[in-house]
Design a protein around this motif. Structure first.
Motif, PDB file in Angstrom:
ATOM      1  N   GLY A   1      -4.995  -9.814 -10.252  1.00 49.12           N
ATOM      2  CA  GLY A   1      -5.024  -9.623  -8.811  1.00 49.12           C
ATOM      3  C   GLY A   1      -5.009  -8.176  -8.346  1.00 49.12           C
ATOM      4  O   GLY A   1      -4.992  -7.915  -7.152  1.00 49.12           O
ATOM      5  N   THR A   2      -5.020  -7.222  -9.265  1.00 48.75           N
ATOM      6  CA  THR A   2      -5.019  -5.804  -8.899  1.00 48.75           C
ATOM      7  C   THR A   2      -6.410  -5.220  -9.079  1.00 48.75           C
ATOM      8  O   THR A   2      -6.960  -5.230 -10.179  1.00 48.75           O
ATOM      9  N   LEU A   3      -6.981  -4.714  -7.984  1.00 50.40           N
ATOM     10  CA  LEU A   3      -8.277  -4.043  -8.015  1.00 50.40           C
ATOM     11  C   LEU A   3      -8.022  -2.557  -8.200  1.00 50.40           C
ATOM     12  O   LEU A   3      -7.280  -1.949  -7.417  1.00 50.40           O
ATOM     13  N   THR A   4      -8.602  -1.973  -9.234  1.00 51.90           N
ATOM     14  CA  THR A   4      -8.374  -0.558  -9.524  1.00 51.90           C
ATOM     15  C   THR A   4      -9.691   0.194  -9.554  1.00 51.90           C
ATOM     16  O   THR A   4     -10.701  -0.317 -10.020  1.00 51.90           O
ATOM     17  N   GLY A   5      -9.652   1.407  -9.077  1.00 57.73           N
ATOM     18  CA  GLY A   5     -10.778   2.318  -9.185  1.00 57.73           C
ATOM     19  C   GLY A   5     -12.031   1.908  -8.442  1.00 57.73           C
ATOM     20  O   GLY A   5     -12.282   0.751  -8.172  1.00 57.73           O
ATOM     21  N   GLY A   6     -12.779   2.896  -8.077  1.00 61.16           N
ATOM     22  CA  GLY A   6     -14.067   2.662  -7.465  1.00 61.16           C
ATOM     23  C   GLY A   6     -14.018   2.489  -5.964  1.00 61.16           C
ATOM     24  O   GLY A   6     -12.964   2.468  -5.347  1.00 61.16           O
ATOM     25  N   THR A   7     -15.201   2.356  -5.402  1.00 58.10           N
ATOM     26  CA  THR A   7     -15.373   2.128  -3.982  1.00 58.10           C
ATOM     27  C   THR A   7     -16.194   0.864  -3.813  1.00 58.10           C
ATOM     28  O   THR A   7     -17.243   0.716  -4.431  1.00 58.10           O
ATOM     29  N   TRP A   8     -15.715  -0.039  -2.981  1.00 59.63           N
ATOM     30  CA  TRP A   8     -16.342  -1.336  -2.735  1.00 59.63           C
ATOM     31  C   TRP A   8     -16.716  -1.391  -1.271  1.00 59.63           C
ATOM     32  O   TRP A   8     -15.850  -1.471  -0.407  1.00 59.63           O
ATOM     33  N   LYS A   9     -18.016  -1.299  -0.967  1.00 61.35           N
ATOM     34  CA  LYS A   9     -18.479  -1.212   0.416  1.00 61.35           C
ATOM     35  C   LYS A   9     -19.292  -2.448   0.783  1.00 61.35           C
ATOM     36  O   LYS A   9     -20.179  -2.854   0.042  1.00 61.35           O
ATOM     37  N   VAL A  10     -18.999  -2.994   1.965  1.00 61.58           N
ATOM     38  CA  VAL A  10     -19.757  -4.111   2.509  1.00 61.58           C
ATOM     39  C   VAL A  10     -20.192  -3.721   3.911  1.00 61.58           C
ATOM     40  O   VAL A  10     -19.370  -3.376   4.747  1.00 61.58           O
ATOM     41  N   PHE A  11     -21.501  -3.777   4.162  1.00 58.10           N
ATOM     42  CA  PHE A  11     -22.052  -3.351   5.448  1.00 58.10           C
ATOM     43  C   PHE A  11     -22.492  -4.550   6.276  1.00 58.10           C
ATOM     44  O   PHE A  11     -22.282  -5.697   5.891  1.00 58.10           O
TER      45      PHE A  11
ATOM     46  N   GLY B   1      -8.583 -13.371  -6.361  1.00 54.54           N
ATOM     47  CA  GLY B   1      -8.402 -12.712  -5.074  1.00 54.54           C
ATOM     48  C   GLY B   1      -7.667 -11.415  -5.360  1.00 54.54           C
ATOM     49  O   GLY B   1      -7.280 -11.146  -6.494  1.00 54.54           O
ATOM     50  N   ILE B   2      -7.456 -10.599  -4.352  1.00 58.95           N
ATOM     51  CA  ILE B   2      -6.789  -9.312  -4.550  1.00 58.95           C
ATOM     52  C   ILE B   2      -5.400  -9.358  -3.930  1.00 58.95           C
ATOM     53  O   ILE B   2      -5.250  -9.664  -2.753  1.00 58.95           O
ATOM     54  N   THR B   3      -4.387  -9.061  -4.744  1.00 60.02           N
ATOM     55  CA  THR B   3      -3.014  -8.957  -4.249  1.00 60.02           C
ATOM     56  C   THR B   3      -2.573  -7.502  -4.135  1.00 60.02           C
ATOM     57  O   THR B   3      -1.729  -7.170  -3.319  1.00 60.02           O
ATOM     58  N   THR B   4      -3.142  -6.631  -4.988  1.00 60.78           N
ATOM     59  CA  THR B   4      -2.856  -5.202  -4.955  1.00 60.78           C
ATOM     60  C   THR B   4      -4.173  -4.441  -4.963  1.00 60.78           C
ATOM     61  O   THR B   4      -4.999  -4.639  -5.852  1.00 60.78           O
ATOM     62  N   ASN B   5      -4.344  -3.580  -3.978  1.00 59.92           N
ATOM     63  CA  ASN B   5      -5.550  -2.768  -3.912  1.00 59.92           C
ATOM     64  C   ASN B   5      -5.223  -1.340  -4.303  1.00 59.92           C
ATOM     65  O   ASN B   5      -4.462  -0.662  -3.624  1.00 59.92           O
ATOM     66  N   ALA B   6      -5.798  -0.869  -5.413  1.00 57.39           N
ATOM     67  CA  ALA B   6      -5.661   0.516  -5.850  1.00 57.39           C
ATOM     68  C   ALA B   6      -7.054   1.143  -5.917  1.00 57.39           C
ATOM     69  O   ALA B   6      -7.314   2.022  -6.735  1.00 57.39           O
ATOM     70  N   ALA B   7      -7.951   0.650  -5.088  1.00 59.00           N
ATOM     71  CA  ALA B   7      -9.327   1.145  -4.998  1.00 59.00           C
ATOM     72  C   ALA B   7      -9.610   1.477  -3.539  1.00 59.00           C
ATOM     73  O   ALA B   7      -8.704   1.483  -2.715  1.00 59.00           O
ATOM     74  N   SER B   8     -10.858   1.713  -3.236  1.00 60.52           N
ATOM     75  CA  SER B   8     -11.275   1.952  -1.856  1.00 60.52           C
ATOM     76  C   SER B   8     -12.170   0.793  -1.429  1.00 60.52           C
ATOM     77  O   SER B   8     -13.213   0.567  -2.025  1.00 60.52           O
ATOM     78  N   ILE B   9     -11.738   0.050  -0.397  1.00 60.67           N
ATOM     79  CA  ILE B   9     -12.508  -1.075   0.130  1.00 60.67           C
ATOM     80  C   ILE B   9     -12.944  -0.717   1.544  1.00 60.67           C
ATOM     81  O   ILE B   9     -12.119  -0.359   2.376  1.00 60.67           O
ATOM     82  N   VAL B  10     -14.251  -0.818   1.803  1.00 62.13           N
ATOM     83  CA  VAL B  10     -14.797  -0.501   3.119  1.00 62.13           C
ATOM     84  C   VAL B  10     -15.566  -1.714   3.637  1.00 62.13           C
ATOM     85  O   VAL B  10     -16.519  -2.162   3.008  1.00 62.13           O
TER      86      VAL B  10
END
Length: 86
Positions: free
Chosen positions: A31-41, A52-61
């Motif tokens: 459940g931990t997302l690490t690293g990177g950038t995840w972009k949805v336009f 699913g994600i319980t801990t976000n250690a990345a960049s979500i846009v």
């Protein structure tokens, strides 16, 4: 992936399409997302499969109308159980 999707080791973007991410074990664990950038336009979906994600250690846009980050095949928000954003 579709013509309007770009993916790299640390960046995934989708524009007016849908992308399924079934095998990103190097970026998500327990459940931990690490690293990177995840972009949805605009009018796009980024979809995680079987997690699913319980801990976000990345960049979500999420940028624009109808930009969605779902899990599995329905419309369940992948961030519903987010407890920590680091």
């Amino acid at each position: 992936m579709t013509a309007n999707t770009r993916s790299a080791a640390t960046r995934t973007e989708t524009r007016e399409n849908e992308v399924y991410l079934a095998s990103i074990r190097q970026r998500i664990s327990a459940g931990t997302l690490t690293g990177g950038t995840w972009k949805v336009f605009n009018n796009s979906i980024l979809r995680l499969v079987n997690t699913g994600i319980t801990t976000n250690a990345a960049s979500i846009v999420l940028d624009g109308a109808n930009s969605n980050f779902y899990r599995d095949t329905g419309t369940a928000n992948a961030l519903t159980n987010l407890a920590s954003n680091t």
